[in-house]
Design an enzyme around this catalytic site. Structure first.
Site, PDB file in Angstrom:
ATOM      1  N   TYR A 180       0.921   6.786  -5.702  1.00  0.00           N
ATOM      2  CA  TYR A 180      -0.025   6.112  -4.803  1.00  0.00           C
ATOM      3  C   TYR A 180      -0.595   4.862  -5.447  1.00  0.00           C
ATOM      4  O   TYR A 180      -0.682   4.752  -6.676  1.00  0.00           O
ATOM      5  CB  TYR A 180      -1.163   7.065  -4.388  1.00  0.00           C
ATOM      6  CG  TYR A 180      -2.067   7.467  -5.533  1.00  0.00           C
ATOM      7  CD1 TYR A 180      -1.804   8.606  -6.282  1.00  0.00           C
ATOM      8  CD2 TYR A 180      -3.191   6.707  -5.858  1.00  0.00           C
ATOM      9  CE1 TYR A 180      -2.632   8.975  -7.334  1.00  0.00           C
ATOM     10  CE2 TYR A 180      -4.024   7.075  -6.901  1.00  0.00           C
ATOM     11  CZ  TYR A 180      -3.744   8.213  -7.642  1.00  0.00           C
ATOM     12  OH  TYR A 180      -4.552   8.573  -8.684  1.00  0.00           O
ATOM     13  N   CYS A 181      -0.942   3.887  -4.607  1.00  0.00           N
ATOM     14  CA  CYS A 181      -1.601   2.663  -5.058  1.00  0.00           C
ATOM     15  C   CYS A 181      -2.463   2.152  -3.907  1.00  0.00           C
ATOM     16  O   CYS A 181      -2.536   2.784  -2.860  1.00  0.00           O
ATOM     17  CB  CYS A 181      -0.577   1.619  -5.500  1.00  0.00           C
ATOM     18  SG  CYS A 181       0.566   1.142  -4.191  1.00  0.00           S
ATOM     19  N   THR A 182      -3.122   1.022  -4.095  1.00  0.00           N
ATOM     20  CA  THR A 182      -4.144   0.564  -3.149  1.00  0.00           C
ATOM     21  C   THR A 182      -3.646   0.447  -1.709  1.00  0.00           C
ATOM     22  O   THR A 182      -4.163   1.104  -0.815  1.00  0.00           O
ATOM     23  CB  THR A 182      -4.705  -0.803  -3.604  1.00  0.00           C
ATOM     24  OG1 THR A 182      -4.980  -0.730  -5.003  1.00  0.00           O
ATOM     25  CG2 THR A 182      -5.956  -1.163  -2.829  1.00  0.00           C
ATOM     26  N   ILE A 209      -3.758   4.114  -0.559  1.00  0.00           N
ATOM     27  CA  ILE A 209      -5.079   4.753  -0.607  1.00  0.00           C
ATOM     28  C   ILE A 209      -5.941   4.272   0.559  1.00  0.00           C
ATOM     29  O   ILE A 209      -6.709   5.036   1.139  1.00  0.00           O
ATOM     30  CB  ILE A 209      -5.795   4.413  -1.932  1.00  0.00           C
ATOM     31  CG1 ILE A 209      -4.970   4.870  -3.131  1.00  0.00           C
ATOM     32  CG2 ILE A 209      -7.186   5.040  -1.973  1.00  0.00           C
ATOM     33  CD1 ILE A 209      -5.351   4.175  -4.432  1.00  0.00           C
TER      34      ILE A 209
END
Ligand SMILES: [Zn+2]
Ligand SMILES: [Zn+2]
Length: 302
Positions: A180-182, A209
């Site tokens: 996961y990332c922004t 996210i």
């Protein structure tokens, strides 16, 4: 005049990145938009701001070439960006792997399976072996991350390949891993790099996210705040004083709860961003390393 910010990316093969760069620069200049756009042989990654009408025209024109591209509209405008920067580079996110990434008309080839926010929760509920793998820089995870996530020791995306090949994470190669990332762009690439290195079951979250937080607020599997790359430095998924909110960040000087990153005052020599409470920031505007090195002893230790 109402202004807005557009955030977007699209992976698709581009035969002449420099021609696309010139077209995008002219388009933005003509519309009075400012911001930052990167173009490579694999796609486009941008953030631009300006008048809402200009933004709408930009979206329409850009969609003619980047079919299916999704734009995220956000508050703000041209004033959030001092100038317009449109560049052609080897990569739209600098992982140091331009030759490894494969992109076709559907996007990244061989990346992790996309999950919608509710599918993330389903997967975790049905499988106790699921591991969250943070696809951001370690600093970002200091104030927020998925529950029990593994946070790799990386300062920039350039460090990921070395980290993945270090052997530290081999124990998760046969487990379901949710990267996961922004906003999702970093995991499009990271998840493909992981699969190429023997991670068998890799997932990524649609919209990252941000979309997960929009859906679940503080009541899901996310804990804490979200680091953002603008003046705000962080954002929350629920109201202040939300009883479900989990406080993760702490002031490096006194240990008080804080989600606020500051630039170390020894700039430009020190480029550290560090967490501080407001009181310590006023007294001692340096990161922990610089504070202990030379600048001044903490006031409490006279
Ligand atoms: Zn403090
Ligand atoms: Zn410093």
């Amino acid at each position: 005049m109402t202004s807005k910010i557009l955030l977007y990316y699209k992976f698709q093969p581009i035969t002449d990145p420099d021609a696309v760069r010139l077209w995008q620069r002219d388009l933005c200049e003509g519309l009075g938009l400012t911001g930052r756009i990167l173009i490579s042989k694999d796609g486009i990654n941008g953030t631009v701001g300006g008048d809402i009408k200009a933004c709408k025209t930009y979206v329409k024109k850009t969609k003619e070439y980047f079919r299916g591209i999704e734009f995220k509209w956000s508050e703000g405008g041209a004033e959030d960006f001092p100038k317009l920067s449109v560049k052609a580079r080897d990569e739209i996110v600098a992982f140091g792997a331009p030759g490894e990434l494969k992109v076709d008309e559907h996007g990244v080839v061989g990346g992790g399976t996309h999950l919608k926010p509710e599918e993330v929760n389903e997967l975790v509920a049905n499988n106790p072996d699921v591991v969250f793998f943070d696809g951001r820089n370690a600093r970002e995870a200091e104030i927020g991350k998925f529950k029990n996530a593994v946070v790799p020791d990386v300062e920039t995306t350039h460090d990921f390949i070395k980290e993945l090949e270090s052997g530290k994470y081999d124990w998760m190669k046969d487990k379901p891993v949710i990267s996961y990332c922004t906003g999702g762009i970093r995991c499009e690439i990271l998840s493909s790099l992981m699969k190429n290195r023997g991670f068998e079951e890799v997932y990524q979250i649609d919209g990252g996210i941000v979309r997960y937080g929009e859906k679940y607020g503080n009541s899901g599997l996310w804990e804490g705040s979200l680091y953002v790359f603008d003046k705000r430095m962080h954002t929350e998924f629920g109201p202040e004083n939300d009883p479900d909110y989990v406080q993760l960040g702490h002031c490096v000087h006194c240990g008080a709860p804080s989600n606020m990153f500051y630039n170390c005052a020894s700039e430009p020599e020190c480029r550290h961003q560090y967490l501080s409470c407001e009181a310590c920031r006023e007294e001692n505007p340096y990161c922990a390393d610089c504070a202990s090195a030379s600048h001044q002893a903490p006031a409490s230790q006279s």
